[in-house]
Enzyme design. Structure first.
Site, short mmCIF file in Angstrom:
data_model
loop_
_atom_site.label_atom_id
_atom_site.label_comp_id
_atom_site.label_asym_id
_atom_site.label_seq_id
_atom_site.Cartn_x
_atom_site.Cartn_y
_atom_site.Cartn_z
N CYS A 72 0.84 -1.20 0.00
CA CYS A 72 0.00 0.00 0.00
C CYS A 72 0.88 1.26 0.00
O CYS A 72 1.52 1.57 -0.99
CB CYS A 72 -0.97 -0.03 1.17
SG CYS A 72 -2.35 1.13 1.00
N HIS A 85 -3.73 -5.28 0.53
CA HIS A 85 -3.20 -5.76 1.81
C HIS A 85 -3.29 -7.28 1.89
O HIS A 85 -4.33 -7.84 2.21
CB HIS A 85 -3.98 -5.13 2.98
CG HIS A 85 -3.71 -3.68 3.18
ND1 HIS A 85 -2.69 -3.22 3.99
CD2 HIS A 85 -4.31 -2.58 2.66
CE1 HIS A 85 -2.66 -1.89 3.97
NE2 HIS A 85 -3.64 -1.48 3.17
N GLU A 94 -2.02 -9.12 4.11
CA GLU A 94 -1.98 -9.58 5.49
C GLU A 94 -3.36 -9.76 6.11
O GLU A 94 -3.50 -10.43 7.14
CB GLU A 94 -1.15 -8.61 6.35
CG GLU A 94 -1.76 -7.23 6.56
CD GLU A 94 -1.41 -6.23 5.48
OE1 GLU A 94 -1.45 -5.02 5.76
OE2 GLU A 94 -1.10 -6.66 4.35
#
Length: 508
Positions: free
Chosen positions: A78, A166, A168
Protein backbone atom coordinates in the site's frame (compact mmCIF):
# COMPACT_ATOMS: atom_id res chain seq x y z
CA UNK A 1 23.49 -12.94 6.60
CA UNK A 2 20.73 -13.72 9.11
CA UNK A 3 17.51 -15.18 7.69
CA UNK A 4 15.19 -12.83 9.61
CA UNK A 5 12.82 -10.16 8.27
CA UNK A 6 12.44 -6.46 9.12
CA UNK A 7 9.08 -4.67 8.91
CA UNK A 8 9.30 -0.89 8.65
CA UNK A 9 6.17 0.66 10.13
CA UNK A 10 4.60 3.78 8.61
CA UNK A 11 1.72 3.82 11.13
CA UNK A 12 -0.68 1.37 9.49
CA UNK A 13 -3.42 -0.25 11.53
CA UNK A 14 -2.45 -3.52 9.83
CA UNK A 15 1.30 -3.56 10.62
CA UNK A 16 0.98 -6.05 13.47
CA UNK A 17 -1.01 -8.32 11.15
CA UNK A 18 1.93 -8.39 8.72
CA UNK A 19 4.19 -9.57 11.53
CA UNK A 20 1.69 -12.19 12.65
CA UNK A 21 1.46 -13.61 9.11
CA UNK A 22 5.25 -13.77 8.81
CA UNK A 23 5.49 -15.48 12.20
CA UNK A 24 2.84 -18.01 11.04
CA UNK A 25 5.45 -19.07 8.47
CA UNK A 26 7.84 -19.74 11.38
CA UNK A 27 10.05 -16.86 10.26
CA UNK A 28 11.26 -14.41 12.90
CA UNK A 29 10.53 -10.75 12.19
CA UNK A 30 10.54 -7.47 14.07
CA UNK A 31 8.61 -4.22 13.59
CA UNK A 32 10.56 -0.96 13.76
CA UNK A 33 9.54 2.64 12.93
CA UNK A 34 10.39 3.59 9.31
CA UNK A 35 12.86 6.24 10.56
CA UNK A 36 14.70 3.93 12.98
CA UNK A 37 16.23 1.15 10.92
CA UNK A 38 17.92 -0.99 13.59
CA UNK A 39 21.64 -1.62 13.61
CA UNK A 40 21.54 -4.48 16.13
CA UNK A 41 18.90 -6.62 14.36
CA UNK A 42 20.25 -8.73 11.52
CA UNK A 43 17.81 -9.24 8.63
CA UNK A 44 17.92 -10.28 4.99
CA UNK A 45 14.61 -8.86 3.70
CA UNK A 46 12.29 -5.92 4.34
CA UNK A 47 8.55 -5.26 4.19
CA UNK A 48 7.31 -1.65 4.05
CA UNK A 49 3.91 -1.29 5.73
CA UNK A 50 0.90 0.77 4.79
CA UNK A 51 0.15 4.15 6.34
CA UNK A 52 -2.68 6.63 6.98
CA UNK A 53 -0.45 9.22 5.27
CA UNK A 54 -0.19 10.18 1.60
CA UNK A 55 3.17 10.04 -0.18
CA UNK A 56 2.31 13.45 -1.65
CA UNK A 57 1.89 15.31 1.61
CA UNK A 58 4.68 17.67 2.66
CA UNK A 59 5.63 15.69 5.75
CA UNK A 60 5.23 12.24 4.18
CA UNK A 61 7.23 9.50 5.97
CA UNK A 62 10.44 8.84 4.01
CA UNK A 63 12.66 5.90 5.01
CA UNK A 64 16.37 5.87 4.28
CA UNK A 65 16.39 2.81 2.01
CA UNK A 66 19.85 3.75 0.75
CA UNK A 67 21.22 2.50 4.06
CA UNK A 68 20.06 -1.01 3.19
CA UNK A 69 22.17 -3.56 1.38
CA UNK A 70 21.27 -3.17 -2.35
CA UNK A 71 20.66 -6.93 -2.63
CA UNK A 72 18.06 -7.04 0.18
CA UNK A 73 14.60 -8.02 -1.17
CA UNK A 74 11.90 -5.41 -0.43
CA UNK A 75 8.10 -5.71 -0.51
CA UNK A 76 6.13 -2.46 -0.28
CA UNK A 77 2.50 -2.80 0.83
CA UNK A 78 0.00 0.00 0.00
CA UNK A 79 1.83 3.17 1.18
CA UNK A 80 5.10 1.23 0.97
CA UNK A 81 4.41 0.44 -2.69
CA UNK A 82 3.42 4.03 -3.47
CA UNK A 83 6.58 5.29 -1.80
CA UNK A 84 8.72 3.00 -3.97
CA UNK A 85 6.99 4.30 -7.12
CA UNK A 86 7.39 7.96 -6.21
CA UNK A 87 10.97 7.43 -5.07
CA UNK A 88 11.83 5.89 -8.48
CA UNK A 89 10.15 8.71 -10.47
CA UNK A 90 6.67 7.27 -11.06
CA UNK A 91 3.36 9.08 -10.46
CA UNK A 92 1.10 8.63 -7.44
CA UNK A 93 -2.06 10.73 -7.20
CA UNK A 94 -5.33 10.85 -5.34
CA UNK A 95 -7.77 8.36 -6.82
CA UNK A 96 -11.04 9.76 -8.18
CA UNK A 97 -12.95 7.25 -6.09
CA UNK A 98 -11.63 5.84 -2.84
CA UNK A 99 -10.32 2.34 -3.47
CA UNK A 100 -11.49 0.51 -0.38
CA UNK A 101 -12.80 -3.00 0.25
CA UNK A 102 -12.87 -6.22 -1.73
CA UNK A 103 -11.48 -6.43 -5.26
CA UNK A 104 -10.38 -9.25 -7.56
CA UNK A 105 -7.12 -9.70 -9.44
CA UNK A 106 -8.20 -9.67 -13.09
CA UNK A 107 -4.59 -10.04 -14.29
CA UNK A 108 -1.70 -11.91 -12.64
CA UNK A 109 1.77 -12.60 -13.98
CA UNK A 110 2.03 -16.18 -12.71
CA UNK A 111 5.54 -16.41 -14.10
CA UNK A 112 6.68 -14.08 -11.32
CA UNK A 113 7.61 -15.76 -8.05
CA UNK A 114 5.46 -13.35 -6.01
CA UNK A 115 2.26 -14.72 -7.57
CA UNK A 116 3.25 -18.35 -7.87
CA UNK A 117 0.19 -20.58 -7.27
CA UNK A 118 -2.08 -17.55 -6.77
CA UNK A 119 -5.32 -18.27 -8.58
CA UNK A 120 -6.86 -16.06 -11.23
CA UNK A 121 -9.56 -13.68 -9.95
CA UNK A 122 -8.23 -14.04 -6.40
CA UNK A 123 -9.95 -11.69 -3.95
CA UNK A 124 -7.80 -8.98 -2.31
CA UNK A 125 -8.46 -6.15 0.14
CA UNK A 126 -7.89 -2.53 -0.94
CA UNK A 127 -7.57 0.35 1.53
CA UNK A 128 -6.06 3.51 0.05
CA UNK A 129 -6.97 7.02 -1.07
CA UNK A 130 -3.99 7.47 -3.41
CA UNK A 131 -3.33 5.26 -6.42
CA UNK A 132 -0.31 4.49 -8.61
CA UNK A 133 -1.08 6.28 -11.86
CA UNK A 134 2.20 5.62 -13.71
CA UNK A 135 4.96 3.17 -12.81
CA UNK A 136 8.57 4.33 -12.98
CA UNK A 137 10.49 3.43 -16.16
CA UNK A 138 12.40 0.65 -14.35
CA UNK A 139 9.22 -1.06 -13.15
CA UNK A 140 6.88 -3.61 -14.72
CA UNK A 141 3.26 -4.38 -13.88
CA UNK A 142 2.62 -7.89 -12.55
CA UNK A 143 -1.02 -7.68 -11.35
CA UNK A 144 -4.18 -5.61 -11.89
CA UNK A 145 -7.81 -5.43 -10.84
CA UNK A 146 -10.62 -3.99 -12.94
CA UNK A 147 -10.32 -0.62 -11.19
CA UNK A 148 -6.62 -0.63 -10.20
CA UNK A 149 -4.27 -1.14 -13.13
CA UNK A 150 -1.04 -1.14 -11.11
CA UNK A 151 -2.15 -3.42 -8.27
CA UNK A 152 1.33 -4.96 -8.14
CA UNK A 153 4.73 -4.33 -9.74
CA UNK A 154 8.40 -5.21 -9.51
CA UNK A 155 11.58 -3.30 -10.25
CA UNK A 156 13.23 -4.91 -13.26
CA UNK A 157 16.33 -6.98 -12.47
CA UNK A 158 15.86 -6.46 -8.73
CA UNK A 159 13.98 -8.29 -5.97
CA UNK A 160 11.94 -5.20 -5.08
CA UNK A 161 8.15 -5.49 -5.23
CA UNK A 162 5.11 -3.35 -4.49
CA UNK A 163 1.43 -4.24 -4.03
CA UNK A 164 -1.39 -1.76 -3.50
CA UNK A 165 -3.64 -4.24 -1.66
CA UNK A 166 -3.20 -5.76 1.81
CA UNK A 167 -2.20 -9.44 1.70
CA UNK A 168 -1.98 -9.58 5.49
CA UNK A 169 -5.75 -9.23 6.10
CA UNK A 170 -8.14 -12.16 6.17
CA UNK A 171 -10.16 -10.81 3.21
CA UNK A 172 -7.22 -11.34 0.82
CA UNK A 173 -7.82 -14.98 -0.09
CA UNK A 174 -4.28 -15.81 -1.24
CA UNK A 175 -2.64 -13.19 0.96
CA UNK A 176 -0.66 -15.61 3.10
CA UNK A 177 0.49 -17.41 -0.06
CA UNK A 178 1.76 -14.11 -1.50
CA UNK A 179 3.58 -13.30 1.75
CA UNK A 180 5.06 -16.81 1.79
CA UNK A 181 6.21 -16.42 -1.81
CA UNK A 182 8.09 -13.26 -0.83
CA UNK A 183 9.38 -14.37 2.58
CA UNK A 184 10.37 -17.97 1.76
CA UNK A 185 10.59 -18.13 -2.03
CA UNK A 186 12.14 -14.75 -2.89
CA UNK A 187 13.91 -13.78 0.34
CA UNK A 188 15.00 -17.28 1.41
CA UNK A 189 14.20 -16.55 5.04
CA UNK A 190 14.67 -19.54 7.34
CA UNK A 191 11.43 -20.96 8.83
CA UNK A 192 12.95 -21.91 12.17
CA UNK A 193 10.95 -19.65 14.50
CA UNK A 194 9.08 -22.33 16.48
CA UNK A 195 7.92 -22.55 20.12
CA UNK A 196 10.50 -25.24 20.86
CA UNK A 197 13.36 -23.21 19.38
CA UNK A 198 12.16 -20.14 21.30
CA UNK A 199 12.16 -22.08 24.57
CA UNK A 200 15.67 -23.44 24.01
CA UNK A 201 17.11 -20.06 23.00
CA UNK A 202 15.34 -18.15 25.78
CA UNK A 203 16.47 -20.51 28.53
CA UNK A 204 20.08 -20.17 27.35
CA UNK A 205 19.76 -16.37 27.26
CA UNK A 206 18.21 -16.21 30.75
CA UNK A 207 20.98 -18.40 32.20
CA UNK A 208 23.74 -16.29 30.66
CA UNK A 209 22.04 -13.01 31.65
CA UNK A 210 20.96 -13.75 35.22
CA UNK A 211 23.67 -16.31 36.10
CA UNK A 212 23.37 -17.08 39.85
CA UNK A 213 21.44 -13.96 40.83
CA UNK A 214 17.89 -13.84 42.22
CA UNK A 215 14.82 -12.78 40.24
CA UNK A 216 11.44 -11.67 41.60
CA UNK A 217 8.24 -12.00 39.55
CA UNK A 218 4.70 -10.90 40.31
CA UNK A 219 2.32 -13.67 39.26
CA UNK A 220 -1.30 -12.92 38.36
CA UNK A 221 -2.62 -16.34 37.40
CA UNK A 222 -2.81 -15.27 33.77
CA UNK A 223 -1.14 -16.87 30.75
CA UNK A 224 1.65 -14.30 30.23
CA UNK A 225 3.03 -14.26 33.77
CA UNK A 226 2.59 -18.04 34.08
CA UNK A 227 4.58 -18.79 30.90
CA UNK A 228 7.25 -16.29 31.98
CA UNK A 229 7.45 -18.01 35.38
CA UNK A 230 7.93 -21.49 33.91
CA UNK A 231 10.60 -20.25 31.49
CA UNK A 232 12.49 -18.59 34.34
CA UNK A 233 12.05 -21.60 36.62
CA UNK A 234 13.45 -23.92 33.93
CA UNK A 235 16.41 -21.55 33.65
CA UNK A 236 17.31 -20.61 37.24
CA UNK A 237 15.21 -22.85 39.50
CA UNK A 238 14.91 -21.69 43.11
CA UNK A 239 16.57 -18.37 42.31
CA UNK A 240 13.19 -17.32 40.93
CA UNK A 241 10.98 -15.88 43.68
CA UNK A 242 7.31 -15.50 42.71
CA UNK A 243 4.83 -13.32 44.55
CA UNK A 244 1.08 -13.82 44.12
CA UNK A 245 -0.95 -11.01 45.69
CA UNK A 246 -4.58 -11.48 46.69
CA UNK A 247 -6.01 -8.03 46.10
CA UNK A 248 -9.50 -9.10 47.14
CA UNK A 249 -10.64 -8.54 43.56
CA UNK A 250 -9.99 -12.00 42.15
CA UNK A 251 -12.60 -14.53 41.09
CA UNK A 252 -14.23 -16.84 43.63
CA UNK A 253 -11.67 -19.16 45.30
CA UNK A 254 -9.11 -18.11 42.66
CA UNK A 255 -6.33 -17.18 45.07
CA UNK A 256 -6.21 -20.57 46.82
CA UNK A 257 -6.75 -22.63 43.65
CA UNK A 258 -4.11 -20.85 41.56
CA UNK A 259 -1.62 -20.75 44.43
CA UNK A 260 -1.90 -24.53 44.88
CA UNK A 261 -1.46 -25.08 41.16
CA UNK A 262 1.65 -22.91 41.02
CA UNK A 263 3.06 -24.83 43.99
CA UNK A 264 2.33 -28.13 42.20
CA UNK A 265 4.42 -26.86 39.27
CA UNK A 266 7.39 -26.57 41.61
CA UNK A 267 7.50 -22.78 41.63
CA UNK A 268 9.08 -20.97 44.57
CA UNK A 269 6.02 -18.84 45.36
CA UNK A 270 4.62 -16.81 48.22
CA UNK A 271 0.94 -15.91 48.46
CA UNK A 272 0.12 -12.59 50.08
CA UNK A 273 -3.32 -11.79 51.46
CA UNK A 274 -3.62 -8.01 51.05
CA UNK A 275 -7.33 -7.68 50.28
CA UNK A 276 -8.02 -5.33 53.19
CA UNK A 277 -5.27 -2.94 51.97
CA UNK A 278 -6.99 -2.72 48.60
CA UNK A 279 -10.51 -2.28 50.02
CA UNK A 280 -9.20 0.52 52.23
CA UNK A 281 -7.54 2.24 49.23
CA UNK A 282 -10.75 1.96 47.19
CA UNK A 283 -13.09 3.29 49.87
CA UNK A 284 -15.17 6.21 48.58
CA UNK A 285 -13.78 6.07 45.03
CA UNK A 286 -16.20 5.91 42.10
CA UNK A 287 -14.18 7.28 39.15
CA UNK A 288 -12.73 4.43 37.03
CA UNK A 289 -9.31 6.03 36.61
CA UNK A 290 -9.03 6.82 40.31
CA UNK A 291 -9.90 3.22 41.13
CA UNK A 292 -7.30 1.87 38.70
CA UNK A 293 -4.62 4.17 40.10
CA UNK A 294 -5.50 3.22 43.68
CA UNK A 295 -5.29 -0.47 42.84
CA UNK A 296 -1.98 0.04 41.00
CA UNK A 297 -0.47 2.11 43.81
CA UNK A 298 -1.48 -0.40 46.47
CA UNK A 299 -0.10 -3.28 44.41
CA UNK A 300 3.25 -1.50 44.10
CA UNK A 301 3.39 -0.92 47.86
CA UNK A 302 2.55 -4.54 48.67
CA UNK A 303 4.88 -5.97 46.02
CA UNK A 304 7.76 -3.69 47.02
CA UNK A 305 7.42 -4.72 50.66
CA UNK A 306 7.47 -8.42 49.77
CA UNK A 307 10.33 -8.03 47.27
CA UNK A 308 12.44 -6.23 49.88
CA UNK A 309 11.90 -9.15 52.26
CA UNK A 310 13.83 -11.38 49.82
CA UNK A 311 17.55 -11.00 50.41
CA UNK A 312 19.85 -10.00 47.53
CA UNK A 313 17.30 -9.74 44.71
CA UNK A 314 18.84 -8.22 41.57
CA UNK A 315 16.23 -8.71 38.86
CA UNK A 316 12.56 -7.93 38.29
CA UNK A 317 10.88 -10.21 35.73
CA UNK A 318 7.88 -8.95 33.75
CA UNK A 319 5.42 -10.69 31.44
CA UNK A 320 5.69 -7.93 28.82
CA UNK A 321 4.71 -9.16 25.34
CA UNK A 322 5.55 -7.83 21.88
CA UNK A 323 2.50 -5.58 21.30
CA UNK A 324 3.52 -3.63 24.43
CA UNK A 325 7.00 -3.12 22.97
CA UNK A 326 5.64 -2.06 19.57
CA UNK A 327 3.31 0.45 21.18
CA UNK A 328 6.13 2.04 23.18
CA UNK A 329 8.19 2.76 20.06
CA UNK A 330 5.36 3.30 17.55
CA UNK A 331 5.66 5.80 14.70
CA UNK A 332 3.03 8.07 16.21
CA UNK A 333 4.01 7.54 19.84
CA UNK A 334 1.76 5.88 22.41
CA UNK A 335 -1.93 5.78 21.60
CA UNK A 336 -4.38 8.04 23.36
CA UNK A 337 -4.98 6.62 26.81
CA UNK A 338 -8.36 4.90 26.99
CA UNK A 339 -7.60 3.56 30.43
CA UNK A 340 -4.57 3.11 32.65
CA UNK A 341 -2.96 -0.32 32.62
CA UNK A 342 -2.12 -2.08 35.85
CA UNK A 343 0.86 -4.40 35.74
CA UNK A 344 4.28 -4.91 37.23
CA UNK A 345 5.66 -2.64 34.50
CA UNK A 346 4.40 0.27 36.57
CA UNK A 347 6.88 -0.32 39.39
CA UNK A 348 8.83 2.82 40.32
CA UNK A 349 12.54 3.49 39.89
CA UNK A 350 13.25 3.28 43.61
CA UNK A 351 13.08 -0.52 43.47
CA UNK A 352 16.54 -0.39 41.80
CA UNK A 353 16.13 -3.73 40.03
CA UNK A 354 17.29 -4.74 36.56
CA UNK A 355 14.49 -5.79 34.21
CA UNK A 356 14.19 -9.11 32.38
CA UNK A 357 11.30 -9.71 29.96
CA UNK A 358 11.47 -13.24 28.51
CA UNK A 359 8.28 -12.86 26.41
CA UNK A 360 8.94 -9.45 24.90
CA UNK A 361 9.29 -10.84 21.36
CA UNK A 362 6.01 -12.80 21.39
CA UNK A 363 2.44 -12.06 20.36
CA UNK A 364 -0.37 -13.31 22.63
CA UNK A 365 -1.14 -16.39 20.52
CA UNK A 366 2.57 -17.24 20.43
CA UNK A 367 2.72 -17.06 24.24
CA UNK A 368 0.07 -19.80 24.38
CA UNK A 369 1.99 -21.94 21.88
CA UNK A 370 5.16 -21.55 23.97
CA UNK A 371 3.10 -22.51 27.03
CA UNK A 372 2.04 -25.68 25.23
CA UNK A 373 5.68 -26.42 24.43
CA UNK A 374 6.43 -26.05 28.15
CA UNK A 375 3.54 -28.43 29.04
CA UNK A 376 1.75 -25.75 31.04
CA UNK A 377 -1.54 -27.17 32.40
CA UNK A 378 -4.50 -26.54 30.10
CA UNK A 379 -6.58 -24.82 32.78
CA UNK A 380 -3.88 -22.12 33.08
CA UNK A 381 -2.96 -22.03 29.39
CA UNK A 382 -6.57 -21.72 28.20
CA UNK A 383 -7.75 -19.28 30.85
CA UNK A 384 -9.63 -16.28 29.59
CA UNK A 385 -7.80 -12.94 29.98
CA UNK A 386 -8.63 -11.23 33.26
CA UNK A 387 -8.00 -7.52 33.91
CA UNK A 388 -5.17 -6.57 36.25
CA UNK A 389 -7.50 -4.53 38.50
CA UNK A 390 -9.80 -7.57 38.56
CA UNK A 391 -13.36 -7.13 39.75
CA UNK A 392 -12.48 -3.59 40.82
CA UNK A 393 -13.32 -2.38 37.31
CA UNK A 394 -16.28 -4.72 36.94
CA UNK A 395 -18.03 -3.08 39.87
CA UNK A 396 -19.32 0.23 38.57
CA UNK A 397 -19.12 2.83 41.30
CA UNK A 398 -17.61 2.30 44.76
CA UNK A 399 -16.02 -1.08 45.45
CA UNK A 400 -16.97 -2.79 48.72
CA UNK A 401 -16.30 -6.26 50.12
CA UNK A 402 -20.04 -6.99 49.94
CA UNK A 403 -20.26 -6.11 46.23
CA UNK A 404 -17.14 -8.18 45.51
CA UNK A 405 -18.71 -11.17 47.27
CA UNK A 406 -21.90 -10.85 45.22
CA UNK A 407 -20.06 -10.43 41.92
CA UNK A 408 -17.76 -13.36 42.64
CA UNK A 409 -20.79 -15.63 42.96
CA UNK A 410 -22.37 -14.28 39.77
CA UNK A 411 -19.11 -14.65 37.84
CA UNK A 412 -18.63 -18.18 39.19
CA UNK A 413 -22.04 -19.29 37.95
CA UNK A 414 -21.48 -17.68 34.53
CA UNK A 415 -17.98 -19.08 33.92
CA UNK A 416 -18.90 -22.56 35.18
CA UNK A 417 -21.99 -22.46 32.99
CA UNK A 418 -19.85 -21.73 29.92
CA UNK A 419 -17.70 -24.75 30.76
CA UNK A 420 -20.72 -26.98 31.47
CA UNK A 421 -22.30 -26.14 28.11
CA UNK A 422 -18.95 -26.53 26.25
CA UNK A 423 -18.91 -22.85 25.33
CA UNK A 424 -15.84 -21.71 27.29
CA UNK A 425 -13.32 -22.57 24.56
CA UNK A 426 -15.36 -20.63 21.98
CA UNK A 427 -15.24 -17.44 24.07
CA UNK A 428 -12.12 -15.26 24.24
CA UNK A 429 -13.11 -13.44 27.42
CA UNK A 430 -16.16 -13.46 29.68
CA UNK A 431 -17.23 -11.94 32.95
CA UNK A 432 -19.97 -10.19 34.88
CA UNK A 433 -20.42 -6.50 35.67
CA UNK A 434 -22.06 -5.21 38.85
CA UNK A 435 -24.29 -2.32 37.75
CA UNK A 436 -24.83 0.80 39.91
CA UNK A 437 -28.61 0.52 39.67
CA UNK A 438 -31.39 -1.32 41.45
CA UNK A 439 -34.60 -2.57 39.94
CA UNK A 440 -37.98 -3.83 41.08
CA UNK A 441 -38.58 -7.58 41.08
CA UNK A 442 -40.92 -10.19 42.50
CA UNK A 443 -39.77 -13.27 44.40
CA UNK A 444 -42.56 -15.45 45.72
CA UNK A 445 -45.24 -13.02 46.80
CA UNK A 446 -42.77 -10.36 47.85
CA UNK A 447 -41.66 -7.23 46.02
CA UNK A 448 -37.87 -6.86 45.77
CA UNK A 449 -35.71 -3.86 44.98
CA UNK A 450 -32.24 -5.25 44.36
CA UNK A 451 -29.16 -5.07 42.15
CA UNK A 452 -28.72 -5.78 38.44
CA UNK A 453 -25.75 -7.39 36.68
CA UNK A 454 -24.66 -7.53 33.05
CA UNK A 455 -22.99 -10.57 31.52
CA UNK A 456 -20.27 -10.00 28.91
CA UNK A 457 -18.73 -12.54 26.50
CA UNK A 458 -16.63 -11.64 23.45
CA UNK A 459 -14.70 -13.34 20.68
CA UNK A 460 -11.32 -11.92 19.67
CA UNK A 461 -7.74 -12.79 18.74
CA UNK A 462 -5.78 -10.28 20.80
CA UNK A 463 -8.34 -7.93 22.36
CA UNK A 464 -7.63 -5.06 19.95
CA UNK A 465 -11.05 -5.65 18.37
CA UNK A 466 -13.82 -7.90 19.67
CA UNK A 467 -17.32 -9.03 18.78
CA UNK A 468 -19.97 -10.02 21.28
CA UNK A 469 -20.60 -13.76 21.40
CA UNK A 470 -23.96 -14.98 20.16
CA UNK A 471 -24.50 -17.35 23.07
CA UNK A 472 -27.54 -19.64 22.83
CA UNK A 473 -30.73 -18.23 24.33
CA UNK A 474 -31.29 -21.49 26.21
CA UNK A 475 -27.89 -21.12 27.89
CA UNK A 476 -28.49 -17.47 28.81
CA UNK A 477 -31.89 -18.36 30.21
CA UNK A 478 -30.50 -21.11 32.46
CA UNK A 479 -27.59 -18.97 33.68
CA UNK A 480 -29.86 -16.01 34.41
CA UNK A 481 -32.20 -18.25 36.35
CA UNK A 482 -29.34 -19.76 38.38
CA UNK A 483 -27.93 -16.34 39.25
CA UNK A 484 -31.22 -14.87 40.42
CA UNK A 485 -32.15 -17.98 42.41
CA UNK A 486 -28.76 -18.45 44.08
CA UNK A 487 -27.18 -15.02 44.54
CA UNK A 488 -28.83 -12.97 47.24
CA UNK A 489 -28.99 -9.30 46.24
CA UNK A 490 -29.46 -9.82 42.47
CA UNK A 491 -32.89 -9.80 40.83
CA UNK A 492 -32.07 -8.83 37.21
CA UNK A 493 -29.56 -10.16 34.65
CA UNK A 494 -28.78 -8.49 31.31
CA UNK A 495 -26.48 -9.48 28.41
CA UNK A 496 -24.12 -6.98 26.74
CA UNK A 497 -24.31 -7.12 22.93
CA UNK A 498 -21.79 -4.33 22.19
CA UNK A 499 -18.71 -4.89 20.02
CA UNK A 500 -15.28 -3.27 20.28
CA UNK A 501 -15.14 -0.70 18.81
CA UNK A 502 -17.12 1.37 19.65
CA UNK A 503 -17.42 -0.16 23.12
CA UNK A 504 -14.48 -1.56 25.09
CA UNK A 505 -14.44 -5.12 26.43
CA UNK A 506 -14.48 -3.96 30.06
CA UNK A 507 -17.03 -1.38 31.16
CA UNK A 508 -14.41 0.69 33.01
Amino acid sequence: MSKNLLILDFGSQYTQLIARRVRELNVYCEIHPYNKIPSNFKFNSVILSGSPCSVNQVDAPCPDLNSLNPSVPILGICYGAQYLVKNEGGLVEASKTREYGRANLSFIDNNDLLFQDVKSNSQVWMSHGDTIKNLASNMQNIASTIDVENAAFKIIDKTIYGIQFHPEVFHSEDGLKIIKNFVIGISNCTPNWTPDSFVDTTIKNIKSTVENQKVVLGLSGGVDSSVAAILLHRSIGENLHCIFVDNGLLRKDEFDEVLKQYESLGLNIKGVNAKHDFYKALKGLTDPEEKRKAIGKTFIEVFDKEANAIKDVNWLAQGTIYPDIIESVSVNGPSVTIKSHHNVGGLPDYMKLKIIEPLKSLFKDEVRRVGQSLDLPANILNRHPFPGPGLGIRILGEVTAEKVHILQQVDHIFINGLKEFNLYENVWQAGAIFLPIQSVGVMGDERTYENAVALRAVSSTDGMTADWCHLPYDFLSKVSNRIINNVKGINRVTYDISSKPPATIEWE
